[in-house]
Design a protein around this motif. Structure first.
Motif, short mmCIF file in Angstrom:
data_model
loop_
_atom_site.label_atom_id
_atom_site.label_comp_id
_atom_site.label_asym_id
_atom_site.label_seq_id
_atom_site.Cartn_x
_atom_site.Cartn_y
_atom_site.Cartn_z
N GLN A 58 7.60 -7.87 -3.18
CA GLN A 58 6.88 -6.80 -2.50
C GLN A 58 5.39 -6.97 -2.77
O GLN A 58 4.96 -6.95 -3.93
N GLU A 73 6.08 -8.64 2.59
CA GLU A 73 7.14 -9.15 1.72
C GLU A 73 7.18 -10.67 1.81
O GLU A 73 7.12 -11.24 2.91
N PRO A 119 7.53 -5.49 5.93
CA PRO A 119 8.82 -4.94 5.49
C PRO A 119 9.73 -4.56 6.64
O PRO A 119 9.32 -3.84 7.56
#
Length: 274
Positions: A58, A73, A119
């Motif tokens: 992350q 990500e 993400p």
């Protein structure tokens, strides 16, 4: 290889080395297997998560508050032989540099992948976007698994599809089916069979994670951690890799066949097609 237990062990081992660090460089050979990696440079690693066999770093801007969500990500798939190391080697494909040092991604057979995405934007990774629940999570529900198993084709390829449950590969499918006493080619499991398999998947995966996964042989592609430590679950295998050896339940030699293009191990006495 590696499957969920090996990837989860990797996550636990390297997260302390990366969490909170700013990625200062990503170096790798030109390859379609590593996409958008330069977007990670200058980003802070907020944490590492895992989904099935995928690692997810992350990434956030260095000055972002801890309460703010990450906006990128770095997705890592270890492939068949990938793993992180503290020192570079002849099979190093990618090097992640941070203020605390470097991690080197070794991959003798070159099946590993890395890609930076926003993400949840996994459209280019159909396995990741379509996989089923985590086997050790509350989302993996017995009633749903039993219902889906009733109409499934050959059970081992069905497990390997990642759709009924995530992270189960060749090793742990063989192990779970042995524990559940179900032939790998059985189709349309009845409720009792599906319940036994549900419990076996959970138990096998929990034990394998606790043992740090399975290390097979001593070749260059053998799974081990960044510090050289190997897994310990291979000593508990009851089916996988034991062709010709006696079944721990009945003594019948374990058989090996090819099913769905994968080597498959089972006991012909304990696991018969209904």
């Amino acid at each position: 290889m590696p499957e969920l237990p090996e990837v989860e062990t990797t996550r636990r081992k390297i997260e302390p080395l990366l969490r909170g660090q700013i990625i200062t460089a990503v170096r790798h050979e030109p390859s379609h297997r590593y996409q958008g990696t330069q977007a990670a440079v200058g980003r802070r690693v907020k944490g590492l998560t895992r989904r099935g066999k995928y690692l997810m770093l992350q990434l956030a801007a260095p000055g972002a508050a801890e309460s703010e969500p990450h906006d990128l990500e770095l997705i890592v798939h270890l492939g068949m032989t990938g793993g992180f190391r503290l020192e570079p080697g002849k099979h190093t494909r990618v090097t992640l540099e941070t203020g605390a040092g470097a991690l080197h991604f070794d991959d003798p057979r070159r099946f590993g992948k890395m890609v930076v995405v926003r993400p949840g934007e996994y459209a280019g990774m159909p396995t990741l976007s379509g996989m089923g629940p985590e086997p050790l999570s509350e989302d993996f529900r017995e009633d749903e698994f039993v219902a889906r198993a009733a109409t499934a084709g050959a059970v081992k390829p069905w497990l390997l599809s990642q759709k009924p449950v995530s992270g189960v590969g060749n090793i742990y499918a063989d192990e779970a089916l042995w524990h559940a006493r179900i032939h790998p080619a059985q189709t349309a499991l009845n409720a009792d069979e599906a319940s036994r398999l549900y419990r076996a998947v959970r138990e096998v995966m929990a034990q394998a994670v606790e043992a740090g996964g399975s290390s097979l042989g001593n070749g260059e592609g053998n799974y081990r951690q960044h510090d050289g430590e190997q897994g310990g679950f291979q000593g508990r295998h009851q089916a996988y890799g034991r062709a010709g050896q006696p079944c721990a339940r009945c003594g019948t030699p374990i058989a090996k066949i090819v099913l769905g293009q994968r080597g498959t191990h089972f006991c012909p006495q304990c696991q018969v097609v209904r």
